[in-house]
Scaffold this active site. Sequence first.
Site, PDB file in Angstrom:
ATOM      1  N   CYS A 193       0.825  -1.216   0.000  1.00  0.00           N
ATOM      2  CA  CYS A 193       0.000   0.000   0.000  1.00  0.00           C
ATOM      3  C   CYS A 193       0.856   1.263   0.000  1.00  0.00           C
ATOM      4  O   CYS A 193       0.665   2.152  -0.825  1.00  0.00           O
ATOM      5  CB  CYS A 193      -0.930  -0.003   1.209  1.00  0.00           C
ATOM      6  N   GLU A 234      -6.801   1.519 -13.090  1.00  0.00           N
ATOM      7  CA  GLU A 234      -6.282   2.702 -12.403  1.00  0.00           C
ATOM      8  C   GLU A 234      -4.995   3.185 -13.046  1.00  0.00           C
ATOM      9  O   GLU A 234      -4.807   4.388 -13.264  1.00  0.00           O
ATOM     10  CB  GLU A 234      -6.061   2.394 -10.924  1.00  0.00           C
ATOM     11  N   HIS A 268     -26.408  20.275   0.102  1.00  0.00           N
ATOM     12  CA  HIS A 268     -26.558  20.862  -1.228  1.00  0.00           C
ATOM     13  C   HIS A 268     -25.543  21.983  -1.447  1.00  0.00           C
ATOM     14  O   HIS A 268     -25.287  22.756  -0.530  1.00  0.00           O
ATOM     15  CB  HIS A 268     -27.987  21.424  -1.354  1.00  0.00           C
ATOM     16  N   CYS A 320      -1.685   1.701  -2.941  1.00  0.00           N
ATOM     17  CA  CYS A 320      -2.672   2.760  -2.703  1.00  0.00           C
ATOM     18  C   CYS A 320      -2.094   4.164  -2.733  1.00  0.00           C
ATOM     19  O   CYS A 320      -2.651   5.063  -3.384  1.00  0.00           O
ATOM     20  CB  CYS A 320      -3.343   2.552  -1.342  1.00  0.00           C
ATOM     21  N   GLU A 358     -25.683  13.999  -2.417  1.00  0.00           N
ATOM     22  CA  GLU A 358     -27.087  14.191  -2.055  1.00  0.00           C
ATOM     23  C   GLU A 358     -28.027  13.445  -2.999  1.00  0.00           C
ATOM     24  O   GLU A 358     -29.174  13.154  -2.642  1.00  0.00           O
ATOM     25  CB  GLU A 358     -27.439  15.674  -2.028  1.00  0.00           C
ATOM     26  N   LYS A 395      -0.447   5.267  -6.140  1.00  0.00           N
ATOM     27  CA  LYS A 395      -1.546   5.237  -7.123  1.00  0.00           C
ATOM     28  C   LYS A 395      -2.452   6.444  -6.975  1.00  0.00           C
ATOM     29  O   LYS A 395      -2.775   7.123  -7.947  1.00  0.00           O
ATOM     30  CB  LYS A 395      -2.311   3.925  -6.938  1.00  0.00           C
ATOM     31  N   TYR A 441      -8.849  -3.728 -11.149  1.00  0.00           N
ATOM     32  CA  TYR A 441      -8.817  -2.316 -10.752  1.00  0.00           C
ATOM     33  C   TYR A 441      -7.401  -1.759 -10.864  1.00  0.00           C
ATOM     34  O   TYR A 441      -7.216  -0.580 -11.188  1.00  0.00           O
ATOM     35  CB  TYR A 441      -9.409  -2.122  -9.351  1.00  0.00           C
TER      36      TYR A 441
END
Length: 512
Positions: free
Chosen positions: A76, A222, A487, A81, A492, A84, A218
Amino acid sequence: MAAFCRGRHRWKRSGCLRVWTRNLTGKYDYDLVVIGGGSGGLACSKEAAQQGQKVAVLDYVEPSVKGTKWGLGGTCVNVGCIPKKLMHQAALLGTAVKDAKKYGWSIPGPVCHDWATMAEAVQNHIKSLNWGHRVQLQDKKVKYLNMKGSLVDEHTVKGLSKAGKETLMTAKNIVIATGGRPKYPTNIPGATEHGITSDDIFWLKKSPGKTLVVGASYVALECAGFLTGISLDATVMVRSIALRGFDQQMAGLVTDYMEAHGTKFEWKCVPKRVDKLPSGALQVTWMDTTTGNEHNGTYDSVLWAVGRAPETKALGLDKLGVQLNKETGKIVVGADESSSVPNIYAFGDIGEGRPELTPTAIKAGKLLARRLAGRSTELMNYDNVPTTVFTPLEYGCVGLSEEEAERRNGKDGIEVYHAYYKPLEFTVAERDASQCYLKVVCERSGDQRILGLHFTGPNAGEVTQGFALGFQCEATYSHLLQTVGIHPTSAEELVKVHITKRSGLDATVTGC
């Protein structure tokens, strides 16, 4: 002899073998020895130390096939992670620069990206994390050993240093958290000699140039995504489907967006060989499995993203009878992370059936440490783990895919609420939002418990993380509707979703 009676330690040396011994009372050198210094192993070792345990952690990085190596912290931190996400951010900034003109920013001249500058900055950050992990271990009084660990018996670990010196140490419990490494295909000539993997790309000093990414996980998407985003020519070669194991409608939206924004795809194709030309370019020959025809193309780099293999072969597990899954090579573990041999535990990517995700390994490691210290009986809950794919259009999800929900409950047993929406920041920039979509998969009967939530759009990880909490509380569709939105946000739209797939009505959000 008095020193032995007081329980002090001594080194015993036999040739190049050093044995760490305690006294003659029969106690172990450590309460816990952890093999593997990735996110999970470090979390487990630090938590155990905080619980009053005497802990050692062994970590050693075998250089990649291309010779890439890195420091403490595991996949990672070093080749996963963290780099990346930073390179993904570099790509998003490139898009933001294009949008900026519509927002009134005057940007003179052509804008270009410099790989070397980005790579140096990312690598410097990683090195700071490596150092930080070492400092944390020292602060928490965890013994860090830069050694390759293997098992001698259920209470003994052998550490092998870079110089070839061996050290034996004993422990009441042993935890294996060695994770996995990228695989190279073994049946494609030139694959290993001329290709790289995710173990290498983040540490390249020079730009990879025109790149063929083989695979559609993935990791593949990615990497191809951020390469395209920094204006490199990137092609993804897909054998069958993209993002296997994920919701396939959402996977299609992700790849559609990538194709619309410059990433090329070779669908239903498999590579046959890789040859290096006199110019230094790589010629890749592949076959279209639909037509059977062969094609070829030239690239500067070939990135293999065809899966990962667990780091179990050098651990000596076979000698102790630790049960492995014969197909995957991973360690078969129980709900409490125990292996088939008493006192030996495993978790993270190396555990059979476990999600290959950093946060699950960290949490599982901490919980295991508490149980081994006798401070808790809580087990890791591997259900409803949220995750995000950091492709150019991010995809976040938690819970079941629509396919899995239908398989478990039947088509008439689920209700899918969905919406196509346009993020506000896309409007002025006149960006296409055709793939910005969300859906909430619910039980059709009763309180309509939410089974799965899926979202493509900006900041998908941030959106999904918040809604993941609801899954721990068995949130229902009614709970979602009772929630007041913030908002104006993309998130939302999830609390406003009301159109079902079953209705056949247009699910496009109109108005604000």
